[in-house]
Design a protein around this motif. Sequence first.
Motif, PDB file in Angstrom:
ATOM      1  N   ALA A 204       0.824  -1.210   0.000  1.00 41.94           N
ATOM      2  CA  ALA A 204       0.000   0.000   0.000  1.00 41.94           C
ATOM      3  C   ALA A 204       0.857   1.257   0.000  1.00 41.94           C
ATOM      4  O   ALA A 204       0.566   2.224  -0.712  1.00 41.94           O
ATOM      5  N   ILE A 205       1.925   1.266   0.786  1.00 41.87           N
ATOM      6  CA  ILE A 205       2.806   2.433   0.851  1.00 41.87           C
ATOM      7  C   ILE A 205       3.507   2.639  -0.485  1.00 41.87           C
ATOM      8  O   ILE A 205       3.642   3.768  -0.969  1.00 41.87           O
ATOM      9  N   GLU A 208       1.422   4.453  -3.116  1.00 48.04           N
ATOM     10  CA  GLU A 208       1.028   5.842  -2.886  1.00 48.04           C
ATOM     11  C   GLU A 208       1.914   6.796  -3.682  1.00 48.04           C
ATOM     12  O   GLU A 208       3.112   6.541  -3.861  1.00 48.04           O
ATOM     13  N   ARG A 215       8.888   7.931   2.939  1.00 51.82           N
ATOM     14  CA  ARG A 215       8.333   6.639   2.543  1.00 51.82           C
ATOM     15  C   ARG A 215       9.158   5.508   3.175  1.00 51.82           C
ATOM     16  O   ARG A 215      10.352   5.381   2.911  1.00 51.82           O
ATOM     17  N   SER A 282       3.481   7.605   8.201  1.00 48.56           N
ATOM     18  CA  SER A 282       3.171   6.957   6.923  1.00 48.56           C
ATOM     19  C   SER A 282       2.586   5.570   7.139  1.00 48.56           C
ATOM     20  O   SER A 282       1.632   5.164   6.463  1.00 48.56           O
ATOM     21  N   ALA A 286      -1.209   4.470   6.141  1.00 48.02           N
ATOM     22  CA  ALA A 286      -1.430   3.352   5.226  1.00 48.02           C
ATOM     23  C   ALA A 286      -2.344   2.310   5.864  1.00 48.02           C
ATOM     24  O   ALA A 286      -3.239   1.764   5.210  1.00 48.02           O
ATOM     25  N   GLY A 289      -5.874   3.401   5.854  1.00 44.21           N
ATOM     26  CA  GLY A 289      -6.429   3.369   4.508  1.00 44.21           C
ATOM     27  C   GLY A 289      -6.769   1.985   4.001  1.00 44.21           C
ATOM     28  O   GLY A 289      -7.375   1.853   2.930  1.00 44.21           O
ATOM     29  N   ARG A 319      -5.642  12.761   4.435  1.00 41.11           N
ATOM     30  CA  ARG A 319      -5.551  11.296   4.479  1.00 41.11           C
ATOM     31  C   ARG A 319      -6.435  10.732   5.590  1.00 41.11           C
ATOM     32  O   ARG A 319      -7.072   9.689   5.422  1.00 41.11           O
ATOM     33  N   SER A 323      -9.791   8.167   5.288  1.00 38.41           N
ATOM     34  CA  SER A 323      -9.678   6.833   5.883  1.00 38.41           C
ATOM     35  C   SER A 323     -11.011   6.283   6.393  1.00 38.41           C
ATOM     36  O   SER A 323     -11.169   5.079   6.546  1.00 38.41           O
TER      37      SER A 323
END
Length: 357
Positions: A204-205, A208, A215, A282, A286, A289, A319, A323
């Motif tokens: 998922a990261i 993005e 990151r 991060s 993630a 999400g 973000r 979510s």
Amino acid sequence: MALTRLTLRDFRNHAATRLDATATFNVLTGENGAGKTNVLEAISLLAPGRGLRRAQVAEMAAAHGQGGFAIAAELEGGALALSTATTPDSPNRRSVRINGAEGPTNRLAEWLAMTWLTPAMDRLFAEGAGARRRFLDRLVLAEQPGHARLATRYETALRERNRLLADPAEPDPVWLDALERQLAEAGAAMALARRTLVQRLDTAIAAEPEGPFARPLLAYAGDTPDRADALAALLREGRRRDRAAGRTLTGPHRDDLAVTMAAKNASAAQCSTGEQKAMLISIVLAHAGLGDTDRPRLLLLDEIAAHLDPLRRAALYDRLAASGAQVWMTGTEPAPFVDLPAPAAFWQVVDGRVERG
């Protein structure tokens, strides 16, 4: 909506606090020591475990009270009631009620998916592996409510095996076989759940777009097999070694979460405190999400906006709004939260008293 009402009685410095009409974003502001984090800690006790401070239960009762505390919450406008409490007679025992019926603490995970970030976690990647395992297990628990029961079964069997290994007398091999079967069944399932979530988060990261937060690259660092029979065989083979050490040296209690900063190809432990915090944010974003739980999702973010510039705050809030989680945040002043993109409720906290802002 997750929590629609929260009440605290004799919890920390809160003698009697009630928060109604909550929103997607819930912001608690006030001076340091006013009791903002105490509210987040109270919410965190509506999940299995020791809460976001990992404090002893007896420490949480207000010094000004009669002993014991109570935390109660209504979800979905009163459709569900959760509570946890202690009494003066049992200050170290935390009872749990779900719609009035008493049950085990682990059952709380069936109703809420909860994660948190606190300033104490800023050095998560520079400290021991135990804190990272707890962080990862919290993320897994938010996706899989049964993970708490697995962890309890594993820890109980692990303590008993370690006790037998440390005893001067030779352990009964039949009893060791039985314990190791329990360890292997729970331990392999724990390792599989952790490894699967780490892979999902890493994917998922990576998907993005580049953003204002560093990151991270994630990997599950551990040799625990995902199959119970394989783990049971390792435990059996390692008995002599483990007996010499006086403890079990194989299993998910020895594994770790490995994090690398992609831009620098450097271990998170070698990065600055600010970079570590950015990678932690991060990971949590993630995770929020992923959105594949049918339980209300809560995010408790203690002082998260204090050291972010306006660009990063805006990215964070966007973000969080996307979510679908209910977010609880603290800060010393309202200014960093004025640009929240979704409905927000503000409270001012003063000496354990909470007033609608």
